[in-house]
Design an enzyme around this catalytic site. Sequence first.
Site, mmCIF file in Angstrom:
data_model
loop_
_atom_site.group_PDB
_atom_site.id
_atom_site.type_symbol
_atom_site.label_atom_id
_atom_site.label_comp_id
_atom_site.label_asym_id
_atom_site.label_seq_id
_atom_site.Cartn_x
_atom_site.Cartn_y
_atom_site.Cartn_z
ATOM 1 N N GLU A 263 -81.536 -37.228 72.740
ATOM 2 C CA GLU A 263 -80.926 -37.115 74.065
ATOM 3 C C GLU A 263 -80.579 -35.670 74.380
ATOM 4 O OE1 GLU A 263 -78.093 -37.180 77.389
ATOM 5 O OE2 GLU A 263 -77.806 -36.333 75.401
ATOM 6 N N ASP B 1 -77.779 -37.761 68.073
ATOM 7 C CA ASP B 1 -78.011 -36.325 67.949
ATOM 8 C C ASP B 1 -76.940 -35.533 68.678
ATOM 9 O OD1 ASP B 1 -79.150 -37.338 70.366
ATOM 10 O OD2 ASP B 1 -80.279 -35.475 70.618
#
Length: 413
Positions: free
Chosen positions: A167, A102
């Site tokens: 994250e 991500d």
Amino acid sequence: MSSTLRLAEQLISRPSVTPDDAGCQQLLIDRLRPLGFDCETIVSGPADAPVTNLWAKFKGFRPLAPDFRAQSAIEIAANSNPVGISGSNIGLKTLVFAGHTDVVPTGPLEKWHSDPFTPSHRDGLLYGRGAADMKTSIAAMVVAVEEFLAINPQPALSIAFLITSDEEGPAKDGTVVVCQQLQQRGETLDYCIVGEPTSVNQLGDMIKNGRRGTMSGRLTVKGVQGHIAYPHLANNPTHLFAPALAELVTTKWDQGNVFFPATSWQVSNIHGGTGAGNIIPGELVVDFNFRFCNESTPESLQQRLVAVLSKHQLEYELKWTVGGLPFLTTPGALVAAVSKSIQHETGLLTELSTTGGTSDGRFIAKICAEVVEFGPINATIHKINENVLVSTLDPLKNIYKGVLERLAGVTPA
């Protein structure tokens, strides 16, 4: 174009704004399964914004035929390492490559010189969201493993990947969930490299061998609202809190140590009042954060802060959020392998550091003895026109490969 650059571009081209993985992990699965990795997708989080996690572990064998089930029993028995037979990595130490697919939002698209999800090259730089944080690291890790296994098909080292799409977000359904499941299964991890961009000026000049903990608090100081012209009929919470604030600002929470700076306390937001200029507020809300080293604990810091509030006889409400505990990997096998690989590839003597924010290393450190972070230069992470030096991609891959070789007891190429 090198394999590392090609894979990095393929990952950057997927708009995986947190928590959306956008197919990045499937791309990795397609590369890892043919190498002999068991790949498990673990989905967590709300249905409307699910988090995708990948746990992939090399099982100690390589595919020998397009369809191993077509092999006869005699052929399987004659082969010392047939596909479909696992467990040959039992007893070996495990190295985990960890990272996240991500990325943070792009920000205003008109301020980018090119589409953030169309990999672009200018002046030796690769542009795109995630170029530095941290899709090039993931690409370098995968290609390093491919090259390592091509020469060492049965290494004296177990290898795994732990990849998340949570994250850059709340980090509640990503690495922490995978680690909890691995712990419940009794999975043993020995070494972990998190591919965060840790280099400052040159590739390899810094690795993180630990991180400070983070703990936030929201303090609501109670007062009595009233007309600003009649302060004797009110009780201003801003005035009440001011002496305590002065004391908290000057408090030495600890002295730090050889690996960590001293714990810091910072106010991030402070608000009181209705917006009107003639009203004494009835309460004051203060948001603050501790970045703490391993000389302090969340409990000790909470107790000391509450003692200050009580000393000043405040009426208040206080809510705590512990975002992560500090972790530290003292120099040992992993630090030595990473440091020597960096020196072999770049000639640099790397610096160990615990500065900066938190990472998923804080979750992995709970189930893994040695955790470090190492990746590309971090100058443009989260910025408009995020980029990475193309010339550093293959050296990064070579360093990861060198770590594999050293931990597996193989003479580096």
